[in-house]
Design an enzyme around this catalytic site. Structure first.
Site, PDB file in Angstrom:
ATOM      1  N   ASP A 182      58.014  34.704  10.850  1.00 34.64           N
ATOM      2  CA  ASP A 182      56.482  34.783  11.008  1.00 34.64           C
ATOM      3  C   ASP A 182      56.047  35.580   9.839  1.00 34.64           C
ATOM      4  O   ASP A 182      57.083  36.057   8.946  1.00 34.64           O
ATOM      5  CB  ASP A 182      56.108  35.375  12.221  1.00 34.64           C
ATOM      6  CG  ASP A 182      54.762  35.742  12.261  1.00 34.64           C
ATOM      7  OD1 ASP A 182      53.913  34.610  12.261  1.00 34.64           O
ATOM      8  OD2 ASP A 182      54.135  36.929  12.413  1.00 34.64           O
ATOM      9  N   SER A 183      54.855  35.684   9.564  1.00 35.69           N
ATOM     10  CA  SER A 183      54.210  36.271   8.401  1.00 35.69           C
ATOM     11  C   SER A 183      54.688  37.926   8.560  1.00 35.69           C
ATOM     12  O   SER A 183      54.749  38.696   7.664  1.00 35.69           O
ATOM     13  CB  SER A 183      52.855  36.098   8.278  1.00 35.69           C
ATOM     14  OG  SER A 183      52.240  36.399   9.346  1.00 35.69           O
ATOM     15  N   HIS A 187      50.572  36.516  16.978  1.00 38.59           N
ATOM     16  CA  HIS A 187      49.851  37.722  16.864  1.00 38.59           C
ATOM     17  C   HIS A 187      49.272  38.033  18.189  1.00 38.59           C
ATOM     18  O   HIS A 187      49.317  39.110  18.666  1.00 38.59           O
ATOM     19  CB  HIS A 187      49.187  38.311  15.915  1.00 38.59           C
ATOM     20  CG  HIS A 187      49.811  38.467  14.214  1.00 38.59           C
ATOM     21  ND1 HIS A 187      50.641  37.619  13.795  1.00 38.59           N
ATOM     22  CD2 HIS A 187      50.260  39.706  13.833  1.00 38.59           C
ATOM     23  CE1 HIS A 187      51.365  38.126  12.763  1.00 38.59           C
ATOM     24  NE2 HIS A 187      50.915  39.245  12.632  1.00 38.59           N
ATOM     25  N   CYS A 237      47.901  31.634  17.662  1.00 37.13           N
ATOM     26  CA  CYS A 237      48.375  32.591  16.495  1.00 37.13           C
ATOM     27  C   CYS A 237      49.455  33.515  17.504  1.00 37.13           C
ATOM     28  O   CYS A 237      49.205  34.042  18.405  1.00 37.13           O
ATOM     29  CB  CYS A 237      47.297  33.478  15.941  1.00 37.13           C
ATOM     30  SG  CYS A 237      48.008  34.669  14.735  1.00 37.13           S
ATOM     31  N   CYS A 273      55.160  30.953  13.845  1.00 36.16           N
ATOM     32  CA  CYS A 273      53.943  31.236  13.420  1.00 36.16           C
ATOM     33  C   CYS A 273      53.098  29.892  13.410  1.00 36.16           C
ATOM     34  O   CYS A 273      53.759  28.760  12.849  1.00 36.16           O
ATOM     35  CB  CYS A 273      54.294  31.647  11.903  1.00 36.16           C
ATOM     36  SG  CYS A 273      52.638  31.631  10.770  1.00 36.16           S
ATOM     37  N   GLU A 326      48.683  44.199  13.125  1.00 34.32           N
ATOM     38  CA  GLU A 326      49.715  44.503  12.309  1.00 34.32           C
ATOM     39  C   GLU A 326      49.520  45.948  12.051  1.00 34.32           C
ATOM     40  O   GLU A 326      50.561  46.578  11.914  1.00 34.32           O
ATOM     41  CB  GLU A 326      49.483  43.702  10.753  1.00 34.32           C
ATOM     42  CG  GLU A 326      50.058  42.541  10.945  1.00 34.32           C
ATOM     43  CD  GLU A 326      51.724  42.090  10.876  1.00 34.32           C
ATOM     44  OE1 GLU A 326      52.287  43.063  10.171  1.00 34.32           O
ATOM     45  OE2 GLU A 326      52.103  41.210  11.202  1.00 34.32           O
TER      46      GLU A 326
HETATM   47  N1  DGL Z   1      51.307  34.961  13.377  1.00 37.33           N
HETATM   48  C1  DGL Z   1      50.931  33.876  12.273  1.00 37.33           C
HETATM   49  C2  DGL Z   1      50.301  32.702  13.176  1.00 37.33           C
HETATM   50  O1  DGL Z   1      51.022  32.377  14.363  1.00 37.33           O
HETATM   51  C3  DGL Z   1      50.282  34.178  11.122  1.00 37.33           C
HETATM   52  C4  DGL Z   1      49.059  35.090  10.966  1.00 37.33           C
HETATM   53  C5  DGL Z   1      48.850  35.413   9.589  1.00 37.33           C
HETATM   54  O2  DGL Z   1      49.726  35.942   8.834  1.00 37.33           O
HETATM   55  O3  DGL Z   1      47.782  35.356   9.279  1.00 37.33           O
HETATM   56  O4  DGL Z   1      49.375  32.162  12.640  1.00 37.33           O
END
Ligand code: DGL
Length: 271
Positions: free
Chosen positions: A14-15, A190, A188, A77, A156
């Site tokens: 993931d990012s 996150h 997402c 992600c 984050e």
């Molecule tokens: N967690 C990621 C997603 O599911 C990326 C969020 C990001 O880096 O902008 O899209």
């Protein structure tokens, strides 16, 4: 088949910390599998970047996971799933799975009134990937989407229970909350980390769907199909590498998700 493959790690990326929500489900469902997780913290967030950039990042991180022996790649992600999975499937020599299809399946199974909301990064929402996946399964379902770009930086930062995060949620979800949806896809990885805050704002009439658990089920199926699951007798481990130092990573992984993270390694990338 090379007999060493089942014992190799599942590569997950993931990012940043978002993919840990998928990792926590993988650890729960497949405790005998070793997972090698890369968080691309040097280049987070992915959400506002172009499809070509996300494709390049995804190929680069996948290569790092393959070099570490990954037997499969899990794109934990949504942004990279929406924009890079076709390219990864075309080029990588191992099975690949993303999070969009599992999330779409769960949304279709959850909605009662046929109105589904999707929240995600700008890249995910702009790509229309959830609409396409949901409509391929259930063309009659109405999908309303909303990008929430400020949420990932707040998460984050570790602001999971925080007035600022509540304010960001209220600002983005105001219209969606009154649009008649009965199901909201957390598009997402996150966002499950602020599930409690989202549920508080939306109230009990809207059910939240996250793709983490459904993605873990898809991974188990894929391991079975390819006959590359680790033997049940083994005890899997979690190895973590980040592409840059991140203050929020460890507390979120350990406190919010109960993951045991040992030493965190650094894996450099070109920005
Ligand atoms: N967690 C990621 C997603 O599911 C990326 C969020 C990001 O880096 O902008 O899209």
């Amino acid at each position: 088949m090379d007999s060493s493959i089942p014992a190799r790690p599942i590569g997950v990326f993931d990012s940043g910390i978002g993919g840990l929500t998928v990792t926590a489900e993988l650890r729960r469902l497949l405790p005998h599998e070793t997972i090698f997780y890369i968080g691309d913290t040097a280049r987070v967030p992915y959400g506002g970047k172009s499809p070509a950039t996300i494709e390049r990042y995804s190929l680069e991180i996948s290569d790092m996971l393959l070099t570490a022996g990954a037997k499969m790649i899990v794109v934990a992600c949504n942004t990279a799933s929406a924009l890079a999975v076709p390219k990864l499937e075309e080029t990588l020599p191992v099975p690949v799975t993303g999070v969009i299809l599992p999330g779409a399946r769960a949304a279709v199974a959850t909605t009662r009134n046929g109105r589904v909301g999707v929240i995600g990064t700008r890249g995910t929402i702009r790509s229309g990937a959830y609409e396409r996946a949901i409509h391929a399964l259930a063309p009659e379902v109405r999908v309303v989407s909303q990008a929430c770009p400020m949420l990932v930086p707040a998460i984050e930062e570790g602001w999971l229970e925080d007035g600022i995060t509540d304010g960001i949620i209220a600002r983005y979800l105001e219209n969606l909350a009154g649009s008649g949806i009965d199901t909201l896809v957390l598009g997402c990885t996150h966002y499950p980390l602020v599930k409690a805050a989202l549920a508080r704002f939306l109230g009990p009439g809207i059910r939240l769907v996250d793709s983490a658990e459904n993605c873990a089920i898809a991974v188990r199926e894929l391991l079975d199909v390819h006959g590359i699951g680790a033997p049940d007798s083994g005890k899997g481990r979690l190895r973590v590498a980040l592409t840059d130092a991140s203050d929020g990573f460890l507390p979120v992984a350990e406190k919010a998700l109960g993951l045991e993270v040992g030493e965190i390694h650094l894996a450099a990338v070109q920005r």
